[in-house]
Design a protein around this motif. Structure first.
Motif, PDB file in Angstrom:
ATOM      1  N   MET A   1       0.458  -1.214   0.518  1.00  0.00           N
ATOM      2  CA  MET A   1      -0.006  -0.635  -0.227  1.00  0.00           C
ATOM      3  C   MET A   1       0.752   1.110   0.255  1.00  0.00           C
ATOM      4  SD  MET A   1      -2.613   1.722  -0.234  1.00  0.00           S
ATOM      5  CE  MET A   1      -3.867   0.062   0.401  1.00  0.00           C
ATOM      6  N   LEU A   2       0.098   2.316  -0.875  1.00  0.00           N
ATOM      7  CA  LEU A   2       1.651   3.299  -0.632  1.00  0.00           C
ATOM      8  C   LEU A   2       0.939   4.665   0.098  1.00  0.00           C
ATOM      9  CD1 LEU A   2       0.588   4.311  -4.312  1.00  0.00           C
ATOM     10  CD2 LEU A   2       3.132   2.936  -3.992  1.00  0.00           C
ATOM     11  N   GLU A   3       1.704   4.558   0.896  1.00  0.00           N
ATOM     12  CA  GLU A   3       1.280   5.704   1.410  1.00  0.00           C
ATOM     13  C   GLU A   3       2.013   7.229   1.506  1.00  0.00           C
ATOM     14  OE1 GLU A   3       3.194   3.275   5.588  1.00  0.00           O
ATOM     15  OE2 GLU A   3       3.997   3.380   5.124  1.00  0.00           O
ATOM     16  N   ARG A   4       1.933   8.348   2.230  1.00  0.00           N
ATOM     17  CA  ARG A   4       2.169   9.853   2.114  1.00  0.00           C
ATOM     18  C   ARG A   4       1.895   9.913   3.643  1.00  0.00           C
ATOM     19  NH1 ARG A   4      -2.202  11.883  -1.840  1.00  0.00           N
ATOM     20  NH2 ARG A   4      -4.060  10.591  -0.532  1.00  0.00           N
ATOM     21  N   ARG A   5       2.741  11.572   3.650  1.00  0.00           N
ATOM     22  CA  ARG A   5       2.656  12.265   5.025  1.00  0.00           C
ATOM     23  C   ARG A   5       1.429  13.507   4.602  1.00  0.00           C
ATOM     24  NH1 ARG A   5       6.222  17.028   6.440  1.00  0.00           N
ATOM     25  NH2 ARG A   5       4.827  18.124   4.631  1.00  0.00           N
ATOM     26  N   LEU A   6       0.327  13.158   5.835  1.00  0.00           N
ATOM     27  CA  LEU A   6      -1.097  13.676   5.779  1.00  0.00           C
ATOM     28  C   LEU A   6      -0.321  15.103   6.561  1.00  0.00           C
ATOM     29  CD1 LEU A   6      -3.753  13.507   5.974  1.00  0.00           C
ATOM     30  CD2 LEU A   6      -3.579  13.004   8.666  1.00  0.00           C
ATOM     31  N   GLY A   7      -0.445  15.728   5.325  1.00  0.00           N
ATOM     32  CA  GLY A   7      -0.500  17.462   5.748  1.00  0.00           C
ATOM     33  C   GLY A   7       0.360  17.948   6.184  1.00  0.00           C
ATOM     34  N   LYS A   8       0.501  18.056   6.919  1.00  0.00           N
ATOM     35  CA  LYS A   8       1.849  19.425   7.348  1.00  0.00           C
ATOM     36  C   LYS A   8       2.455  18.609   8.502  1.00  0.00           C
ATOM     37  CE  LYS A   8       1.094  23.922   5.697  1.00  0.00           C
ATOM     38  NZ  LYS A   8       1.342  25.385   5.929  1.00  0.00           N
ATOM     39  N   THR A   9       2.113  17.369   8.887  1.00  0.00           N
ATOM     40  CA  THR A   9       1.925  16.516  10.281  1.00  0.00           C
ATOM     41  C   THR A   9       2.825  16.068   9.958  1.00  0.00           C
ATOM     42  OG1 THR A   9       1.241  14.724   9.881  1.00  0.00           O
ATOM     43  CG2 THR A   9      -0.453  16.444  10.704  1.00  0.00           C
ATOM     44  N   ASN A  36      -9.120  -4.865  10.973  1.00  0.00           N
ATOM     45  CA  ASN A  36      -8.306  -5.862  11.567  1.00  0.00           C
ATOM     46  C   ASN A  36      -7.496  -5.990   9.686  1.00  0.00           C
ATOM     47  OD1 ASN A  36      -7.214  -6.587  13.772  1.00  0.00           O
ATOM     48  ND2 ASN A  36      -9.223  -7.251  14.296  1.00  0.00           N
ATOM     49  N   ARG A  37      -8.603  -6.746   8.544  1.00  0.00           N
ATOM     50  CA  ARG A  37      -8.180  -6.730   7.306  1.00  0.00           C
ATOM     51  C   ARG A  37      -7.609  -5.574   6.277  1.00  0.00           C
ATOM     52  NH1 ARG A  37      -5.920  -9.689   3.757  1.00  0.00           N
ATOM     53  NH2 ARG A  37      -7.166  -9.830   2.242  1.00  0.00           N
ATOM     54  N   ALA A  38      -8.151  -5.106   6.898  1.00  0.00           N
ATOM     55  CA  ALA A  38      -8.054  -2.979   6.544  1.00  0.00           C
ATOM     56  C   ALA A  38      -6.239  -2.817   6.870  1.00  0.00           C
ATOM     57  CB  ALA A  38      -8.059  -2.038   6.471  1.00  0.00           C
ATOM     58  N   LEU A  39      -5.885  -3.674   8.269  1.00  0.00           N
ATOM     59  CA  LEU A  39      -4.671  -3.322   8.420  1.00  0.00           C
ATOM     60  C   LEU A  39      -3.819  -4.243   7.827  1.00  0.00           C
ATOM     61  CD1 LEU A  39      -4.370  -2.564  12.264  1.00  0.00           C
ATOM     62  CD2 LEU A  39      -3.945  -1.398  10.891  1.00  0.00           C
ATOM     63  N   ASP A  40      -3.797  -5.195   8.012  1.00  0.00           N
ATOM     64  CA  ASP A  40      -3.562  -6.594   6.915  1.00  0.00           C
ATOM     65  C   ASP A  40      -3.005  -5.644   5.599  1.00  0.00           C
ATOM     66  OD1 ASP A  40      -3.677  -8.197   9.073  1.00  0.00           O
ATOM     67  OD2 ASP A  40      -5.358  -9.411   8.351  1.00  0.00           O
ATOM     68  N   LEU A  41      -3.972  -5.109   5.268  1.00  0.00           N
ATOM     69  CA  LEU A  41      -3.628  -4.932   3.678  1.00  0.00           C
ATOM     70  C   LEU A  41      -2.854  -3.877   3.954  1.00  0.00           C
ATOM     71  CD1 LEU A  41      -7.460  -5.525   2.114  1.00  0.00           C
ATOM     72  CD2 LEU A  41      -4.715  -6.541   2.106  1.00  0.00           C
ATOM     73  N   ARG A  42      -2.699  -3.076   5.085  1.00  0.00           N
ATOM     74  CA  ARG A  42      -1.671  -1.984   5.442  1.00  0.00           C
ATOM     75  C   ARG A  42      -2.747  -0.305   5.493  1.00  0.00           C
ATOM     76  NH1 ARG A  42       4.065  -1.999   2.475  1.00  0.00           N
ATOM     77  NH2 ARG A  42       4.239  -0.048   3.699  1.00  0.00           N
ATOM     78  N   ILE A  43      -3.183  -0.815   5.346  1.00  0.00           N
ATOM     79  CA  ILE A  43      -4.327   0.768   5.352  1.00  0.00           C
ATOM     80  C   ILE A  43      -4.645   0.621   6.991  1.00  0.00           C
ATOM     81  CG2 ILE A  43      -6.894   1.467   4.501  1.00  0.00           C
ATOM     82  CD1 ILE A  43      -7.158  -0.907   2.559  1.00  0.00           C
ATOM     83  N   ASN A  44      -4.090   2.553   7.116  1.00  0.00           N
ATOM     84  CA  ASN A  44      -3.775   2.258   8.041  1.00  0.00           C
ATOM     85  C   ASN A  44      -5.030   4.010   8.983  1.00  0.00           C
ATOM     86  OD1 ASN A  44      -3.075   4.988   7.352  1.00  0.00           O
ATOM     87  ND2 ASN A  44      -0.414   4.533   8.901  1.00  0.00           N
ATOM     88  N   PHE A  45      -5.586   4.306   7.359  1.00  0.00           N
ATOM     89  CA  PHE A  45      -6.118   5.666   7.768  1.00  0.00           C
ATOM     90  C   PHE A  45      -7.373   5.376   8.021  1.00  0.00           C
ATOM     91  CE2 PHE A  45      -7.671   9.844   6.687  1.00  0.00           C
ATOM     92  CZ  PHE A  45      -7.201  10.828   6.845  1.00  0.00           C
ATOM     93  N   VAL A  46      -8.760   5.656   8.698  1.00  0.00           N
ATOM     94  CA  VAL A  46      -9.554   5.622   9.372  1.00  0.00           C
ATOM     95  C   VAL A  46     -10.818   7.042   8.948  1.00  0.00           C
ATOM     96  CG1 VAL A  46     -11.692   5.030  10.989  1.00  0.00           C
ATOM     97  CG2 VAL A  46      -9.518   3.757  11.072  1.00  0.00           C
TER      98      VAL A  46
END
Length: 78
Positions: A1-9, A36-46
């Motif tokens: 899963m692609l990730e990016r920095r959230l705004g200026k945080t 839990n499945r989302a985390l398994d897929l590396r989705i960490n933003f709710v």
């Protein structure tokens, strides 16, 4: 899963998010399995909003054991 920095945080989040719009129509067990499945897929933003009935409570209960692995965004109408 692609990730990016959230705004200026300094938070790094998945580019895909877990949306809570349908949580009012499923039970807590299903919510827990889905998150839990989302985390398994590396989705960490709710992404949830107060207007999604009991979605916030279900998410809170579902992620209580893995809270440090999620980043949560919520919306409110003024």
């Amino acid at each position: 899963m692609l990730e990016r920095r959230l705004g200026k945080t300094e938070l790094v989040v998945s580019i895909a998010d877990f949306r809570g719009t349908k949580l009012p129509i499923v039970d807590e067990n299903t919510t827990t399995k889905a998150l839990n499945r989302a985390l398994d897929l590396r989705i960490n933003f709710v992404n949830i909003a107060r207007g999604h009935d009991d979605g916030e409570e279900k998410i809170g209960s579902a992620i209580s054991r893995r809270r440090d692995e999620f980043h949560i965004s919520t919306k409110a109408r003024l």
